[in-house]
Design a protein around this motif. Sequence first.
Motif, short mmCIF file in Angstrom:
data_model
loop_
_atom_site.label_atom_id
_atom_site.label_comp_id
_atom_site.label_asym_id
_atom_site.label_seq_id
_atom_site.Cartn_x
_atom_site.Cartn_y
_atom_site.Cartn_z
N ASN A 57 0.83 -1.21 0.00
CA ASN A 57 0.00 0.00 0.00
C ASN A 57 0.86 1.25 0.00
O ASN A 57 0.58 2.22 -0.71
N LEU A 58 1.92 1.24 0.81
CA LEU A 58 2.82 2.40 0.88
C LEU A 58 3.53 2.60 -0.46
O LEU A 58 3.74 3.74 -0.90
N ALA A 59 3.91 1.48 -1.12
CA ALA A 59 4.62 1.60 -2.40
C ALA A 59 3.70 2.09 -3.51
O ALA A 59 4.11 2.91 -4.34
N VAL A 60 2.45 1.63 -3.52
CA VAL A 60 1.53 1.97 -4.60
C VAL A 60 0.88 3.33 -4.38
O VAL A 60 0.81 4.17 -5.28
N PHE A 61 0.39 3.57 -3.16
CA PHE A 61 -0.38 4.78 -2.87
C PHE A 61 0.43 5.88 -2.16
O PHE A 61 0.03 7.04 -2.15
N GLY A 62 1.53 5.48 -1.49
CA GLY A 62 2.28 6.44 -0.68
C GLY A 62 1.72 6.56 0.72
O GLY A 62 2.20 7.39 1.51
N HIS A 63 0.73 5.75 1.06
CA HIS A 63 0.15 5.75 2.41
C HIS A 63 -0.53 4.42 2.67
O HIS A 63 -0.73 3.62 1.74
N ASP A 64 -0.87 4.16 3.92
CA ASP A 64 -1.53 2.91 4.29
C ASP A 64 -2.59 3.19 5.36
O ASP A 64 -2.35 3.98 6.28
N SER A 65 -3.75 2.55 5.22
CA SER A 65 -4.84 2.74 6.18
C SER A 65 -4.92 1.61 7.20
O SER A 65 -5.71 1.68 8.15
N MET A 66 -4.11 0.57 7.05
CA MET A 66 -4.17 -0.57 7.94
C MET A 66 -3.44 -0.31 9.26
O MET A 66 -3.93 -0.64 10.35
N ILE A 67 -2.26 0.28 9.18
CA ILE A 67 -1.45 0.49 10.39
C ILE A 67 -2.16 1.35 11.43
O ILE A 67 -2.12 1.02 12.63
N PRO A 68 -2.85 2.45 11.07
CA PRO A 68 -3.57 3.21 12.10
C PRO A 68 -4.61 2.38 12.85
O PRO A 68 -4.79 2.53 14.07
N ILE A 69 -5.29 1.49 12.14
CA ILE A 69 -6.26 0.61 12.80
C ILE A 69 -5.55 -0.31 13.79
O ILE A 69 -6.02 -0.55 14.91
N LEU A 70 -4.38 -0.80 13.39
CA LEU A 70 -3.63 -1.72 14.24
C LEU A 70 -3.09 -1.02 15.48
O LEU A 70 -2.89 -1.65 16.52
N VAL A 71 -2.83 0.28 15.36
CA VAL A 71 -2.41 1.04 16.55
C VAL A 71 -3.50 0.96 17.61
O VAL A 71 -3.23 0.73 18.80
N ALA A 72 -4.76 1.13 17.21
CA ALA A 72 -5.87 1.03 18.15
C ALA A 72 -5.95 -0.37 18.75
O ALA A 72 -6.22 -0.55 19.95
N ALA A 73 -5.71 -1.41 17.93
CA ALA A 73 -5.74 -2.79 18.41
C ALA A 73 -4.64 -3.04 19.44
O ALA A 73 -4.87 -3.67 20.48
N VAL A 74 -3.46 -2.53 19.15
CA VAL A 74 -2.32 -2.71 20.06
C VAL A 74 -2.55 -1.97 21.37
O VAL A 74 -2.35 -2.50 22.46
N ILE A 75 -2.98 -0.71 21.27
CA ILE A 75 -3.18 0.11 22.47
C ILE A 75 -4.35 -0.42 23.30
O ILE A 75 -4.39 -0.26 24.52
N GLY A 76 -5.31 -1.09 22.65
CA GLY A 76 -6.36 -1.74 23.42
C GLY A 76 -5.80 -2.79 24.36
O GLY A 76 -6.22 -2.89 25.53
N GLN A 77 -4.84 -3.56 23.89
CA GLN A 77 -4.20 -4.55 24.74
C GLN A 77 -3.33 -3.89 25.81
O GLN A 77 -3.25 -4.34 26.95
N VAL A 78 -2.69 -2.79 25.45
CA VAL A 78 -1.86 -2.04 26.40
C VAL A 78 -2.72 -1.49 27.53
O VAL A 78 -2.34 -1.51 28.70
N GLY A 79 -3.91 -0.96 27.19
CA GLY A 79 -4.82 -0.45 28.21
C GLY A 79 -5.24 -1.53 29.18
O GLY A 79 -5.35 -1.30 30.40
N ALA A 80 -5.46 -2.75 28.68
CA ALA A 80 -5.82 -3.87 29.55
C ALA A 80 -4.68 -4.22 30.49
O ALA A 80 -4.90 -4.50 31.68
N VAL A 81 -3.46 -4.17 29.98
CA VAL A 81 -2.28 -4.43 30.82
C VAL A 81 -2.16 -3.36 31.91
O VAL A 81 -1.86 -3.67 33.07
N ALA A 82 -2.41 -2.11 31.54
CA ALA A 82 -2.38 -1.04 32.53
C ALA A 82 -3.42 -1.27 33.61
O ALA A 82 -3.17 -1.01 34.81
N GLY A 83 -4.59 -1.78 33.22
CA GLY A 83 -5.62 -2.09 34.20
C GLY A 83 -5.19 -3.18 35.16
O GLY A 83 -5.42 -3.09 36.38
N VAL A 84 -4.54 -4.22 34.63
CA VAL A 84 -4.03 -5.30 35.49
C VAL A 84 -2.97 -4.75 36.44
O VAL A 84 -2.94 -5.09 37.63
#
Length: 464
Positions: free
Chosen positions: A319-346
């Motif tokens: 996506n980065l090579a063809v378009f110069g940008h990617d829409s998948m990584i921002p979504i994955l940031v939310a997925a990763v930080i969701g798990q981080v928030g759960a760890v912070a809760g623990v």
Amino acid sequence: MNQNTLPDKIIELIGGKDNIESVIHCATRLRFKLHDESIAKEAELKKIQGVIAVVRSGGQFQVVIGNDVSSVFKQIEASIEDRKLATEETTKTKNTRSFVSVFIDIISSIFTPFISVLAAAGIMKGLLSLLINVDLVKAGTGTYDILFAASDAIFYFFPLFIGYTAGKKFGGNPFISMAIGGALTHPLMLKAFEASLISGTPRATFLGIPVIFFNYSFSVIPTILAAWASSRLEKRIHPLLHSSIRNFFTPLICLYIIVPLTLLLIGPVTTWLSHSLALGYLWIYSFAPWLSGAILGAFWQVFVIFGLHWAFTPLMLNNLAVFGHDSMIPILVAAVIGQVGAVAGVFVISREPQTKTLAASALVAGIFGITEPAIYGVTLPRRIPFIIGCISGAAGGAVVGLSGTLVFSFGFPGLLSIPQMLPLAGADSAFWGGVTGVALSAMMSFLLTVLSAKIYWKALPASA
């Protein structure tokens, strides 16, 4: 367990040196290909201090170590350097492995050796965008040019890096496939590409055959297939040549055949395939971006557990090579930080010093996009925090997808990816939509984890 004895214990429990076909490592895992997985003592491995988890996936026997994986890998590599590891062609299970297993093994083997540098360069690009947006650095200045060159070099010369690691993976001479990648990014080839853009027609021929030039900088698929073709050719011609000439005639023949073949056939066909994949993903994403974000945000950590997340790396880079940008990584940031928030809760709710120490370490790694310590050590054993992290990732991912947030460089999806969402022209609504989605994911997972602790999971042992 002492780190000096951990590698020896791992080797012993996976069946000894002779059972190791190959071994590589990523950010947190040792990825073994074993001749016989049945003799590996998985249950005993899981009990070793220093081993977070053991996963069988993608044709690999994966031992999750965490942040110290690099030092453990080096010791294992040193321990087995007295014997030659088998190549892809000699594996006993070659013909019985599934397509998915083979694909993930190939992708992880090719990208793992330089993925950390790739992520670092992407973060550097994001920070440079941030510096421009706050007027600390101006485009066109010497400072900008130097920082941009440092962050862009690995992407611009991507075929060289891919050529080297792909050549090793396919059992060929990696410097031959690296030279092929270099030919694709040679200034003469880029000049020919620019000339063809202006004229609208091919401006060069090879033996009378018109050459369709493309800009192969940033490309992935053409170089991988060219490296595969070169490795196959090399293995066939090398034994046929006399020992007095084979060392330089083998690469000579490979370069003479594969470079023109790549520019005439492999490159155009795979470039079309790359664009088709990118447009196909864009069509799915455009159809319902919030739904794409919710699904990817919910299941990303499940993919990580089984090592399936590697299958998405070529798509992001494409996506980065063809378009110069990617829409998948921002979504994955939310997925990763969701798990981080759960760890912070623990971390907040727990009263056990050992749990707090483990959660704190996993929290730091998670912020930088490495969630295996969080998953295996903190959230998954308690079940509910893991589920909450996935649900929160889905909610945040839906907001990010709906906002149309993009990144403009590659990196591990973590908090440092946020500057990568900044276009050079300045922050826009899509950027703030991404920030909102990530913040929602973090707050939701943290609060729900703390609230649910009193109801359910706190009463369970960590191993439940």
